[in-house]
Scaffold this motif. Structure first.
Motif, PDB file in Angstrom:
ATOM      1  N   LYS A  26      11.067 -81.797   0.207  1.00  0.00           N
ATOM      2  CA  LYS A  26      11.845 -81.834  -1.032  1.00  0.00           C
ATOM      3  C   LYS A  26      10.914 -81.872  -2.234  1.00  0.00           C
ATOM      4  CE  LYS A  26      15.571 -84.226  -3.324  1.00  0.00           C
ATOM      5  NZ  LYS A  26      15.220 -84.923  -4.488  1.00  0.00           N
ATOM      6  N   ARG A  27       9.866 -82.698  -2.141  1.00  0.00           N
ATOM      7  CA  ARG A  27       8.900 -82.800  -3.229  1.00  0.00           C
ATOM      8  C   ARG A  27       8.205 -81.454  -3.438  1.00  0.00           C
ATOM      9  NH1 ARG A  27       5.144 -87.252  -1.845  1.00  0.00           N
ATOM     10  NH2 ARG A  27       4.268 -85.546  -0.693  1.00  0.00           N
ATOM     11  N   GLN A  28       7.806 -80.804  -2.372  1.00  0.00           N
ATOM     12  CA  GLN A  28       7.170 -79.488  -2.477  1.00  0.00           C
ATOM     13  C   GLN A  28       8.148 -78.464  -3.039  1.00  0.00           C
ATOM     14  OE1 GLN A  28       5.739 -78.762   1.509  1.00  0.00           O
ATOM     15  NE2 GLN A  28       3.726 -79.709   1.095  1.00  0.00           N
ATOM     16  N   SER A  29       9.413 -78.548  -2.605  1.00  0.00           N
ATOM     17  CA  SER A  29      10.439 -77.630  -3.131  1.00  0.00           C
ATOM     18  C   SER A  29      10.641 -77.855  -4.623  1.00  0.00           C
ATOM     19  CB  SER A  29      11.778 -77.816  -2.404  1.00  0.00           C
ATOM     20  OG  SER A  29      11.713 -77.343  -1.103  1.00  0.00           O
ATOM     21  N   ASP A  30      10.701 -79.146  -5.014  1.00  0.00           N
ATOM     22  CA  ASP A  30      10.862 -79.463  -6.432  1.00  0.00           C
ATOM     23  C   ASP A  30       9.664 -78.951  -7.234  1.00  0.00           C
ATOM     24  OD1 ASP A  30      13.267 -80.674  -5.980  1.00  0.00           O
ATOM     25  OD2 ASP A  30      12.512 -82.742  -6.088  1.00  0.00           O
ATOM     26  N   GLN A  31       8.474 -79.191  -6.677  1.00  0.00           N
ATOM     27  CA  GLN A  31       7.262 -78.732  -7.359  1.00  0.00           C
ATOM     28  C   GLN A  31       7.240 -77.208  -7.420  1.00  0.00           C
ATOM     29  OE1 GLN A  31       3.615 -80.054  -5.544  1.00  0.00           O
ATOM     30  NE2 GLN A  31       2.698 -80.409  -7.556  1.00  0.00           N
ATOM     31  N   LEU A  32       7.618 -76.516  -6.335  1.00  0.00           N
ATOM     32  CA  LEU A  32       7.667 -75.050  -6.310  1.00  0.00           C
ATOM     33  C   LEU A  32       8.700 -74.543  -7.309  1.00  0.00           C
ATOM     34  CD1 LEU A  32       6.722 -72.407  -5.049  1.00  0.00           C
ATOM     35  CD2 LEU A  32       8.501 -72.701  -3.310  1.00  0.00           C
ATOM     36  N   ARG A  33       9.872 -75.237  -7.364  1.00  0.00           N
ATOM     37  CA  ARG A  33      10.916 -74.846  -8.318  1.00  0.00           C
ATOM     38  C   ARG A  33      10.387 -74.997  -9.742  1.00  0.00           C
ATOM     39  NH1 ARG A  33      14.002 -77.843 -11.032  1.00  0.00           N
ATOM     40  NH2 ARG A  33      13.773 -79.669  -9.738  1.00  0.00           N
ATOM     41  N   LYS A  34       9.700 -76.110 -10.029  1.00  0.00           N
ATOM     42  CA  LYS A  34       9.137 -76.314 -11.368  1.00  0.00           C
ATOM     43  C   LYS A  34       8.114 -75.228 -11.695  1.00  0.00           C
ATOM     44  CE  LYS A  34       9.747 -81.311 -11.666  1.00  0.00           C
ATOM     45  NZ  LYS A  34       9.063 -82.607 -11.689  1.00  0.00           N
ATOM     46  N   TRP A  35       7.253 -74.895 -10.745  1.00  0.00           N
ATOM     47  CA  TRP A  35       6.264 -73.835 -10.963  1.00  0.00           C
ATOM     48  C   TRP A  35       6.945 -72.489 -11.179  1.00  0.00           C
ATOM     49  CZ3 TRP A  35       1.631 -74.546 -12.589  1.00  0.00           C
ATOM     50  CH2 TRP A  35       0.937 -75.703 -12.261  1.00  0.00           C
ATOM     51  N   MET A  36       8.020 -72.247 -10.430  1.00  0.00           N
ATOM     52  CA  MET A  36       8.773 -70.978 -10.592  1.00  0.00           C
ATOM     53  C   MET A  36       9.422 -70.932 -11.981  1.00  0.00           C
ATOM     54  SD  MET A  36       8.510 -69.120  -7.827  1.00  0.00           S
ATOM     55  CE  MET A  36       9.933 -68.134  -7.528  1.00  0.00           C
ATOM     56  N   GLU A  37      10.013 -72.086 -12.397  1.00  0.00           N
ATOM     57  CA  GLU A  37      10.608 -72.150 -13.730  1.00  0.00           C
ATOM     58  C   GLU A  37       9.535 -71.933 -14.802  1.00  0.00           C
ATOM     59  OE1 GLU A  37      12.546 -75.945 -13.904  1.00  0.00           O
ATOM     60  OE2 GLU A  37      14.262 -75.283 -12.696  1.00  0.00           O
ATOM     61  N   HIS A  38       8.399 -72.562 -14.630  1.00  0.00           N
ATOM     62  CA  HIS A  38       7.295 -72.404 -15.576  1.00  0.00           C
ATOM     63  C   HIS A  38       6.825 -70.946 -15.598  1.00  0.00           C
ATOM     64  CE1 HIS A  38       3.999 -73.656 -18.087  1.00  0.00           C
ATOM     65  NE2 HIS A  38       3.108 -73.127 -17.252  1.00  0.00           N
ATOM     66  N   ALA A  39       6.730 -70.340 -14.412  1.00  0.00           N
ATOM     67  CA  ALA A  39       6.338 -68.927 -14.332  1.00  0.00           C
ATOM     68  C   ALA A  39       7.382 -68.059 -15.036  1.00  0.00           C
ATOM     69  CB  ALA A  39       6.153 -68.493 -12.885  1.00  0.00           C
ATOM     70  N   ASP A  40       8.688 -68.358 -14.863  1.00  0.00           N
ATOM     71  CA  ASP A  40       9.748 -67.608 -15.549  1.00  0.00           C
ATOM     72  C   ASP A  40       9.630 -67.759 -17.067  1.00  0.00           C
ATOM     73  OD1 ASP A  40      10.843 -66.593 -13.246  1.00  0.00           O
ATOM     74  OD2 ASP A  40      12.460 -68.094 -13.104  1.00  0.00           O
TER      75      ASP A  40
END
Length: 147
Positions: A26-40
């Motif tokens: 979940k933490r990795q997913s949250d971190q990946l989601r944040k990185w994806m949002e930042h990339a967007d």
């Protein structure tokens, strides 16, 4: 019973591992989601920057073209003014020549009139002298006649 206890301990450990794994996932997913949002967000900012850059490039090109047209117009007006200046200069030169010729002509005319006046004055003086002589002779003759 020991087996059950061990089985319970294994089960508990397995649950803890699953919980940790779930939490880590979940933490990795949250971190990946944040990185994806930042990339967007970065992609959006990149697109916005490209649009601003293109707008500025177009504006600069339009201003450059407008300045080019203004420069050409000013050059055309300058050429026309220079041609007009040449015409005015030629007209002034012609007018100066005409004025000079008129001055010379008027000077000659003045000198001729002064000469005519002088000749008339000389003739008038001669007539006056002749008239005085005639008056003197007339008076002399009248006196002789009276005698």
């Amino acid at each position: 019973r020991i087996i059950n206890e061990k089985d319970d301990a294994i089960s508990k450990l397995q649950n803890e591992l699953e919980d940790r794994d779930t939490h880590r996932t979940k933490r990795q997913s949250d971190q990946l989601r944040k990185w994806m949002e930042h990339a967007d967000e970065l992609r959006k900012k990149h697109v916005e920057c490209q649009e601003v850059s293109e707008n500025l490039r177009q504006e600069l090109e339009e201003r450059s073209n407008a300045h080019g047209r203004i420069v050409k117009e000013l050059q055309t007006q300058l050429t026309l003014l220079e041609e007009e200046k040449e015409g005015v200069t030629e007209s002034l030169e012609f007018a100066n020549t005409e004025v000079l010729q008129l001055r010379v002509s008027k000077q000659k005319e003045k000198e001729e009139q002064e000469q005519i006046i002088h000749e008339k004055d000389v003739a008038f003086m001669k007539l006056q002298n002749t008239a005085e002589c005639l008056n003197g002779r007339t008076q002399h003759l009248e006196r002789e006649l009276r005698r």
